[in-house]
Scaffold this motif. Structure first.
Motif, short mmCIF file in Angstrom:
data_model
loop_
_atom_site.label_atom_id
_atom_site.label_comp_id
_atom_site.label_asym_id
_atom_site.label_seq_id
_atom_site.Cartn_x
_atom_site.Cartn_y
_atom_site.Cartn_z
N ARG A 38 -10.53 -35.35 20.51
CA ARG A 38 -11.57 -34.66 19.75
C ARG A 38 -11.15 -34.46 18.30
NH1 ARG A 38 -12.09 -31.70 24.58
NH2 ARG A 38 -10.65 -30.09 23.80
N GLU A 42 -13.03 -36.01 14.97
CA GLU A 42 -13.55 -35.07 13.96
C GLU A 42 -12.92 -35.29 12.59
OE1 GLU A 42 -12.87 -31.27 15.69
OE2 GLU A 42 -14.43 -31.50 17.23
N ALA A 78 -13.51 -37.78 27.22
CA ALA A 78 -13.37 -36.95 26.03
C ALA A 78 -13.90 -37.67 24.80
CB ALA A 78 -11.90 -36.56 25.83
N ASP A 81 -17.71 -37.52 24.97
CA ASP A 81 -18.21 -36.18 24.63
C ASP A 81 -18.16 -35.94 23.12
OD1 ASP A 81 -18.73 -35.50 27.26
OD2 ASP A 81 -16.78 -34.53 27.58
N ALA A 82 -17.04 -36.31 22.50
CA ALA A 82 -16.89 -36.10 21.06
C ALA A 82 -17.85 -36.97 20.27
CB ALA A 82 -15.45 -36.37 20.64
N SER A 86 -21.00 -35.81 17.82
CA SER A 86 -21.07 -36.24 16.42
C SER A 86 -22.22 -37.21 16.15
CB SER A 86 -19.74 -36.91 16.02
OG SER A 86 -18.67 -36.00 16.10
#
Length: 280
Positions: A38, A42, A78, A81-82, A86
């Motif tokens: 994540r 980001e 993961a 999901d990230a 975004s």
């Protein structure tokens, strides 16, 4: 910029060679650690993500299933999901090993999955996690990856073919050797197309054609490399391994060509390119 998880694997190395990507190896990000994943997505703020990181030791996965699931299921979940949070697409590389290998008909993306080993179970769990995230994604199942680098069947056969006059090779497992360079190019094209058209999300196949047995592939390698090494066909039962292998790894790639304009690669042309690169 497109962010790639993976750096040392066959496809990741070809992605790096293609350019326009940032590849994260294990030293930069543990691809089995959701928090690190994540944070990486980001901080880099990519236009898209390609997951070329995986636990690929098929036999070792039988005794290290937790490690296989960390990289092949928890990590991709993961990432998905990230990416969904975004609003960016994820291209996730999967495998023919999600199927049980029955029959002789090429597998369609929509066919029922039933993996027969721990590696296949971990990759299927990764597919399910990517889908469950609900974001823009493409799961790209491929098979029998080969290249001029890393550990793969072509390099093993070149070494053994130079050392021995004859080899016994499994002939009842049929599939499509797929050059890593072609997989990398396909992932980049799919990522760009998903950015433009998220409706193309789904599960697709991309594997070398025409289908061939390991024994036939070995003969082609020796012939093209000019090695005098004879091949004797043997059944899988005469070459036991900790993990069972699917006998039928044929993948139907028609939908990938229809939706993305990406025809299945000819493994013979890819093999010639690999041999040329190794010789230089």
């Amino acid at each position: 910029m497109i962010l790639v998880f993976g750096q040392s694997g066959q496809v990741a190395r070809e992605l790096a060679r293609a350019g326009g990507v940032t590849c994260l190896g294990r030293d930069a990000c543990d691809a089995g650690d959701p928090g690190a994943i994540r944070a990486a997505i980001e901080s880099h703020e990519p236009r898209a993500v390609i997951n070329a990181a995986a636990y690929t030791a098929v036999d070792r996965a039988e005794s290290e299933e937790d490690a296989a699931f960390a990289l092949n299921a928890i990590g991709p979940g993961a990432m998905a999901d990230a990416c969904a949070a975004s609003g960016i697409p994820l291209v996730h590389i999967s495998t023919d090993y999600v199927f049980d290998g029955s029959g002789k008909t090429p597998w369609q993306p929509s066919d029922a999955v039933a993996p027969i080993n721990a590696y296949g179970r971990s990759k299927l769990a990764g597919e399910e996690a990517v889908c469950a995230a609900g974001g823009t994604h493409a799961i790209l199942r491929t098979s029998w990856v080969v290249s001029a680098h890393g550990a793969n069947f072509v390099k093993t056969m070149l070494r053994l073919g130079a050392e021995r006059d004859a080899l016994n090779i499994v002939a009842d497992q049929i599939g499509g050797p797929t050059p890593a360079r072609d997989i990398a190019a396909a992932c980049l094209s799919i990522a760009e197309q998903l950015i433009a058209d998220p409706a193309k999300s789904g599960t697709y196949h991309f594997a070398g054609q025409p289908p061939v047995s390991w024994a036939e592939f070995a003969r082609a390698i020796f012939d093209r490399a000019g090695l005098r090494c004879s091949v004797t066909d043997i059944p899988s039962r005469d070459y036991p391994t900790p993990a069972a292998r699917p006998l039928n790894s044929r993948l139907d790639c028609a939908e990938t060509e229809t939706i993305f304009g990406l025809p299945a690669p000819d493994w013979r042309a890819g093999l010639d390119d690999i041999l040329k690169e190794l010789s230089s």
